[in-house]
Design a protein around this motif. Structure first.
Motif, PDB file in Angstrom:
ATOM      1  N   GLY A  26      77.908  52.162  20.103  1.00 31.10           N
ATOM      2  CA  GLY A  26      79.250  51.925  19.623  1.00 31.10           C
ATOM      3  C   GLY A  26      79.652  50.480  19.569  1.00 31.10           C
ATOM      4  N   ALA A  27      78.746  49.540  19.880  1.00 34.88           N
ATOM      5  CA  ALA A  27      79.097  48.130  19.837  1.00 34.88           C
ATOM      6  C   ALA A  27      79.258  47.684  18.397  1.00 34.88           C
ATOM      7  N   GLU A  28      79.930  46.569  18.203  1.00 32.98           N
ATOM      8  CA  GLU A  28      80.151  46.031  16.871  1.00 32.98           C
ATOM      9  C   GLU A  28      78.821  45.667  16.234  1.00 32.98           C
ATOM     10  N   ALA A  29      78.633  46.047  14.955  1.00 33.24           N
ATOM     11  CA  ALA A  29      77.381  45.765  14.271  1.00 33.24           C
ATOM     12  C   ALA A  29      77.183  44.274  14.106  1.00 33.24           C
ATOM     13  N   VAL A  30      75.924  43.852  14.177  1.00 34.34           N
ATOM     14  CA  VAL A  30      75.575  42.448  14.036  1.00 34.34           C
ATOM     15  C   VAL A  30      75.208  42.177  12.585  1.00 34.34           C
ATOM     16  N   SER A  31      75.722  41.122  12.032  1.00 32.50           N
ATOM     17  CA  SER A  31      75.413  40.779  10.647  1.00 32.50           C
ATOM     18  C   SER A  31      73.967  40.343  10.528  1.00 32.50           C
ATOM     19  N   PRO A  32      73.275  40.785   9.476  1.00 30.01           N
ATOM     20  CA  PRO A  32      71.894  40.341   9.304  1.00 30.01           C
ATOM     21  C   PRO A  32      71.818  38.838   9.194  1.00 30.01           C
ATOM     22  N   ALA A  33      70.724  38.277   9.733  1.00 30.89           N
ATOM     23  CA  ALA A  33      70.523  36.832   9.635  1.00 30.89           C
ATOM     24  C   ALA A  33      70.169  36.448   8.211  1.00 30.89           C
ATOM     25  N   LEU A  34      70.605  35.284   7.814  1.00 33.80           N
ATOM     26  CA  LEU A  34      70.204  34.771   6.518  1.00 33.80           C
ATOM     27  C   LEU A  34      68.720  34.479   6.541  1.00 33.80           C
ATOM     28  N   GLY A  35      68.033  34.857   5.520  1.00 30.97           N
ATOM     29  CA  GLY A  35      66.595  34.725   5.502  1.00 30.97           C
ATOM     30  C   GLY A  35      66.092  33.346   5.146  1.00 30.97           C
ATOM     31  N   GLY A  36      66.980  32.394   4.843  1.00 31.23           N
ATOM     32  CA  GLY A  36      66.511  31.074   4.438  1.00 31.23           C
ATOM     33  C   GLY A  36      65.971  31.118   3.016  1.00 31.23           C
ATOM     34  N   SER A  37      65.355  30.035   2.599  1.00 31.28           N
ATOM     35  CA  SER A  37      64.813  29.952   1.248  1.00 31.28           C
ATOM     36  C   SER A  37      63.588  30.834   1.112  1.00 31.28           C
ATOM     37  N   PRO A  38      63.266  31.275  -0.115  1.00 32.41           N
ATOM     38  CA  PRO A  38      62.035  32.059  -0.303  1.00 32.41           C
ATOM     39  C   PRO A  38      60.803  31.307   0.179  1.00 32.41           C
ATOM     40  N   GLU A  39      60.805  29.979   0.006  1.00 34.65           N
ATOM     41  CA  GLU A  39      59.660  29.207   0.462  1.00 34.65           C
ATOM     42  C   GLU A  39      59.520  29.273   1.982  1.00 34.65           C
ATOM     43  N   ALA A  40      60.680  29.173   2.709  1.00 37.04           N
ATOM     44  CA  ALA A  40      60.657  29.243   4.170  1.00 37.04           C
ATOM     45  C   ALA A  40      60.193  30.612   4.644  1.00 37.04           C
ATOM     46  N   GLN A  41      60.680  31.663   3.979  1.00 35.62           N
ATOM     47  CA  GLN A  41      60.255  33.010   4.365  1.00 35.62           C
ATOM     48  C   GLN A  41      58.751  33.188   4.170  1.00 35.62           C
ATOM     49  N   ALA A  42      58.263  32.715   3.040  1.00 32.98           N
ATOM     50  CA  ALA A  42      56.835  32.862   2.755  1.00 32.98           C
ATOM     51  C   ALA A  42      55.999  32.094   3.771  1.00 32.98           C
ATOM     52  N   GLU A  43      56.446  30.886   4.128  1.00 31.39           N
ATOM     53  CA  GLU A  43      55.698  30.092   5.107  1.00 31.39           C
ATOM     54  C   GLU A  43      55.657  30.775   6.467  1.00 31.39           C
ATOM     55  N   LEU A  44      56.811  31.339   6.902  1.00 33.20           N
ATOM     56  CA  LEU A  44      56.853  32.001   8.207  1.00 33.20           C
ATOM     57  C   LEU A  44      56.004  33.265   8.212  1.00 33.20           C
ATOM     58  N   ARG A  45      56.020  33.993   7.040  1.00 35.42           N
ATOM     59  CA  ARG A  45      55.182  35.189   6.963  1.00 35.42           C
ATOM     60  C   ARG A  45      53.715  34.834   7.206  1.00 35.42           C
ATOM     61  N   ARG A  46      53.273  33.766   6.597  1.00 38.77           N
ATOM     62  CA  ARG A  46      51.870  33.378   6.753  1.00 38.77           C
ATOM     63  C   ARG A  46      51.548  33.052   8.220  1.00 38.77           C
ATOM     64  N   ILE A  47      52.460  32.327   8.889  1.00 36.93           N
ATOM     65  CA  ILE A  47      52.228  31.968  10.295  1.00 36.93           C
ATOM     66  C   ILE A  47      52.215  33.213  11.166  1.00 36.93           C
ATOM     67  N   LEU A  48      53.213  34.110  10.949  1.00 29.33           N
ATOM     68  CA  LEU A  48      53.326  35.288  11.816  1.00 29.33           C
ATOM     69  C   LEU A  48      52.199  36.291  11.569  1.00 29.33           C
ATOM     70  N   SER A  49      51.711  36.357  10.327  1.00 30.97           N
ATOM     71  CA  SER A  49      50.571  37.237  10.065  1.00 30.97           C
ATOM     72  C   SER A  49      49.356  36.785  10.865  1.00 30.97           C
ATOM     73  N   ARG A  50      49.115  35.492  10.896  1.00 36.72           N
ATOM     74  CA  ARG A  50      48.001  34.964  11.694  1.00 36.72           C
ATOM     75  C   ARG A  50      48.264  35.157  13.185  1.00 36.72           C
ATOM     76  N   PHE A  51      49.513  35.024  13.595  1.00 34.47           N
ATOM     77  CA  PHE A  51      49.877  35.258  15.004  1.00 34.47           C
ATOM     78  C   PHE A  51      49.544  36.695  15.401  1.00 34.47           C
ATOM     79  N   ALA A  52      49.874  37.647  14.491  1.00 35.09           N
ATOM     80  CA  ALA A  52      49.678  39.064  14.795  1.00 35.09           C
ATOM     81  C   ALA A  52      48.214  39.437  14.877  1.00 35.09           C
ATOM     82  N   SER A  53      47.419  38.873  13.997  1.00 33.10           N
ATOM     83  CA  SER A  53      46.011  39.281  13.934  1.00 33.10           C
ATOM     84  C   SER A  53      45.104  38.443  14.821  1.00 33.10           C
ATOM     85  N   GLY A  54      45.631  37.351  15.381  1.00 31.67           N
ATOM     86  CA  GLY A  54      44.787  36.456  16.154  1.00 31.67           C
ATOM     87  C   GLY A  54      44.652  36.860  17.608  1.00 31.67           C
TER      88      GLY A  54
END
Length: 645
Positions: A26-54
Motif C-alpha cells: 500500500g505504499a506510494e508507487a515509485v516513479s520509474p527512473a529515467l533511462g538516460g540516452s539510448p547510447e547510455a542505455q546501450a553502453e550499460l547493457r553491454r557492461i552488465l551483460s559481461r558482469f552477468a556472464s563473467g
C-alpha cells in the motif's frame, strides 16, 4: 556470489527504480527512473551483460568501466545502477567498508529495484564484517517483497546465513523454506544442498520444533515439503548416531513419510532394536528442565560432571552423552535414549522427584545410576542405585544448632526451595552443630511462604521462614527479635539478605549460598566444600575430621579455576564427585562396544561393582568412596569466619 541474470540486469538498467518493494503493502508507487540516452542505455547493457556472464575475476575487472560510465553520466539515473554494481564488486573484493558505503549512497537516493539491491548488498557487507544481528535487521524486512529474481536469490541466501550466524535458529529454518519456495527450478538442487549443510549447524531442539510445526501445518507446497524432508533427514541421522529411541519414535509419528531410505533404520531404532548397548567408556547425564531451580542446578551439575570426567583436559578418554526430562518426553524415555547411546553408568537427580524416578528405572533396567539428590527413602533399594548427593536442608539443621550454641537465636530462615524448608521442618532435632549426619529426612508439610515457622523448625530456634521471591525486608526480623539468619537460598538471594541484614544479626550460609562469607559468619561445610581460599581466622568444622584442609581445597580450587571463572557451587561440586565416581565405574570396561544382551548385563554389573568399591578423592565428603555401600558417607559441618580485628 551467484551470477546475475542478463535479462534482469538489462531491465534494471532501463528502469532502475520502478519494480522494488517500495510499492508494496500500500505504499506510494515509485516513479520509474529515467533511462538516460539510448547510447547510455546501450553502453550499460553491454557492461552488465559481461558482469552477468563473467566469473568473479572478470566482474572485478569491470570496475574501471563502471567507474568511467558513472563519471560520464553523473547526472543520469543509470549512474545509480553503476554505483550499486560497484558496491557489488567491492563486496567481491572483500572491501566491506566501501561496499557498505556505496550501497548506503544508493539507498539514500530513493527506493526501487536498485535501492533493494543496494540494501541487500549493505546487509551482506554487514554480515561478512561479523555483524550478523545488524545484517539480519537490514535484510529481514525485504524477505518476499523483492520482485527482481536475481536480487531475491542473493537476499534469501544472505538473510538465512545472517539468521544462522546470529543464532536466530527458528527464523533461520523458516527462511530456508522461503529460500526454497522462491528459488528457480534450475537453482533448487544447489540450494537444497546448501540448506542441508546449514541444517547440520542448527541445534537439535530447534529442528524438532520445526518438525512439529511442519506437521501441524498439514499439506503444504512442494518446496516446504522439501524443507520438512531435509529436517527429517537431519534428525534421522542424529537419532541413529545417538541411538535416540525417543527421537526415532517421534520421527515416525510426525514425519514417517519423509524419511525415505532411512525409514527402515528409524523404525528398527524406534522399536527398541539395539537399545541394550554399552559403548566404551560412556557416561549418561540426565538433566531436569521442569523448573527454573532444576534448570539452574542442571547447568551447575553438568559443569561439575564434565570436570570430574576430565572432558576439559586434552586427551580425555571419557565420553559424555546427555538428555533432559523436558519437552514431550518423560524421564524413562530420556534414560532409554542414554542407554541406547551406550551409557554404562547414569548420573541424574537434580531434585527428589527426578531422583526417585531414575532410581526406579535403574532397578528395572539393571544399570548403575549416581543420584546427585537423594530420592524418596523407599527408592533406596537395589544394587544399582548410588546416592552421591545431599539434602540441602541438612546444612540448615547444622547451622541452626551452631547459632543456638552462640546464643544467636531466635533464628530466621531465608530462601531455599520449598523442599529444603519442608525437609528441615520434618527432620528430627540435630546432634550438636558441625556433627550432623544420618539418613535423609522424610517428608512433611511445608511451612508457609512467610511467617512463623512450624513446630519442627521452632524446635531448632527457627522462628520465621522468609522466601526470596521479593526484596529482602529487614523489618520482618523485628517482631521475633531475630539474632541469627540462615541463608538457604542461592547466591542472589544470599547477596541481598547480606546487604540488608542488621549488623547485630549473625549470618550463617547454607550450601547453596555461594557468596564470599562476611567476617563473623558461619559457613556450612562438607568435605572440602566450599572450595574457596581459606580466609584468615577460618576454623575447621567441628566433627568434620580429615576433610582435606585448606591446602587440599586450595589445590582443588586451582585446578577448577583453570577452566572456570568462579569457585564451584554446591551442585557443581556434587556433579564433579559424581563424574569422578562414574569414571571409576567405566574406565576398566572393555574398549569395544557391544549390543549382546548378556554382555551388556555383565558390563553394567561390573560398572556397579567398580562404583561400590572405588577409592577416589572427593570434594563434598572426607570419605574416599561408597565403601561397599550405596549412600556416600558425609559429615556436614560448619566453618566460622573470624571477625576483623
Amino acid at each position: 556470489m551467484p551470477a546475475v541474470a542478463v535479462a534482469a540486469l538489462i531491465a534494471l538498467g532501463a528502469a532502475s527504480a520502478g519494480a522494488g518493494c517500495g510499492a508494496q503493502d500500500g505504499a506510494e508507487a515509485v516513479s520509474p527512473a529515467l533511462g538516460g540516452s539510448p547510447e547510455a542505455q546501450a553502453e550499460l547493457r553491454r557492461i552488465l551483460s559481461r558482469f552477468a556472464s563473467g566469473a568473479r575475476a572478470e566482474r572485478i575487472a569491470l570496475e574501471p568501466e563502471l567507474l568511467a560510465f558513472r563519471g560520464r553520466h553523473a547526472g543520469d539515473d543509470l549512474a545509480r545502477v553503476a554505483t550499486a554494481h560497484l558496491a557489488w564488486i567491492a563486496l567481491e573484493r572483500g572491501d566491506l567498508r566501501r561496499a557498505e558505503a556505496l550501497a548506503a549512497e544508493v539507498e539514500a537516493e530513493g527506493p526501487g529495484a536498485t535501492g533493494d539491491l543496494a540494501r541487500v548488498l549493505r546487509g551482506a557487507a554487514l554480515r561478512r564484517a561479523g555483524k550478523p544481528k545488524p545484517a539480519f535487521g537490514v535484510l529481514r524486512p525485504l524477505v518476499s517483497k523483492v520482485i527482481d529474481a536475481y536480487v531475491r536469490s542473493l537476499l534469501n541466501e544472505e538473510v538465512t546465513t545472517a539468521a544462522m550466524e546470529a543464532g536466530a535458529w527458528t527464523q533461520a529454518v523458516e527462511l530456508m523454506g522461503v529460500w526454497l519456495r522462491e528459488a528457480d527450478d534450475d537453482d533448487r538442487a544447489a540450494i537444497r544442498a546448501q540448506i542441508g549443510a546449514l541444517l547440520r549447524k542448527v541445534p537439535i531442539a530447534h529442528l524438532v520444533a520445526a518438525m512439529r510445526a511442519g506437521e501441524a501445518a498439514g499439506e503444504v507446497v512442494d518446496p516446504e515439503v522439501e524443507l520438512r524432508s531435509l529436517v527429517a533427514e537431519r534428525l534421522a541421522i542424529v537419532a541413529r548416531e545417538r541411538r535416540d529411541v525417543a527421537l526415532a519414535k517421534e520421527l515416525l509419528d510426525r514425519a514417517g513419510a519423509l524419511l525415505g531410505n532411512q525409514g527402515d533404520a528409524i523404525s528398527e531404532l524406534a522399536a527398541g532394536a539395539g537399545t541394550a548397548r554399552v559403548e566404551p567408556p560412556t557416561v549418561g547425564l540426565l538433566l531436569s528442565t521442569r523448573t527454573s531451580e532444576s534448570r539452574r542446578r542442571g547447568v551447575e551439575i553438568a559443569a561439575g560432571v564434565a570436570h570430574g570426567l576430565g572432558l576439559l583436559r586434552p586427551g580425555s578418554d571419557a565420553r559424555l552423552v546427555s538428555r533432559d526430562d523436558g519437552g514431550q518426553g518423560s524421564v524413562d524415555e530420556a534414560l532409554s535414549s542414554l542407554t541406547a547411546e551406550g551409557a554404562a553408568v547414569l548420573i541424574a537427580g537434580s531434585d527428589r522427584e527426578q531422583a526417585t524416578a531414575v532410581a526406579k528405572f535403574a532397578r528395572a533396567n539393571a544399570i548403575p545410576v549416581l543420584l546427585v539428590h537423594p530420592p524418596e527413602p523407599a527408592a533406596l533399594d537395589g544394587a544399582f542405585v548410588f546416592v552421591v548427593g545431599e539434602e540441602p536442608a541438612r546444612s540448615i539443621d547444622v547451622l541452626a544448632a551452631a547459632l543456638a550454641e552462640r546464643g544467636a537465636k531466635p533464628v530466621a530462615l531465608v530462601g531455599g526451595d520449598a523442599g529444603a524448608r519442608k525437609d528441615a521442618a520434618a527432620a528430627p532435632p540435630s546432634a550438636p552443630a558441625g556433627a550432623a549426619g544420618g539418613a535423609a529426612p522424610g517428608a512433611a508439610a511445608a511451612p508457609g511462604a512467610a511467617g512463623a515457622a512450624p513446630a519442627a523448625l521452632a524446635e531448632r530456634g527457627i522462628a520465621i521462614a522468609l522466601p526470596c521471591d521479593a526484596a529482602f525486608d529487614p523489618r520482618a526480623l523485628r517482631p521475633p527479635a531475630v539474632r541469627g539468619l540462615i541463608l538457604a537460598g542461592d547466591a542472589p538471594c544470599a547477596e541481598q539478605a547480606i546487604r540488608a541484614a542488621p549488623r547485630a544479626v549473625t549470618l550463617a550460609l547454607g550450601f547453596e549460598a555461594a557468596v564470599p562469607p562476611p567476617p563473623g559468619s558461619l559457613v556450612a561445610t562438607a568435605g572440602l566444600f566450599p572450595l574457596v581460599e581459606a580466609p584468615a581466622g577460618a576454623q575447621p568444622p567441628p566433627g568434620a575430621g580429615g576433610a582435606g584442609g585448606a591446602g587440599g581445597a586450595g589445590a582443588a580450587l586451582a585446578v577448577w579455576l583453570a577452566t572456570h571463572p568462579s569457585p564451584p557451587s554446591f551442585w557443581a561440586a556434587l556433579g564433579r564427585d559424581a563424574g569422578v565416581l562414574a569414571w571409576a565405574g567405566v574406565q576398566r570396561l572393555p574398549k569395544t562396544g557391544t549390543e549382546d544382551p548378556a554382555e551388556v548385563k555383565a558390563r553394567r554389573l561390573a560398572a556397579s561393582s567398580a562404583l561400590s568399591s572405588a577409592t577416589v578423592e572427593l570434594w563434598t565428603t572426607s570419605a574416599a568412596g561408597f565403601g561397599g555401600k550405596r549412600v556416600l558417607p558425609r559429615v556436614v559441618g560448619y566453618r566460622e569466619i573470624e571477625k576483623a580485628r
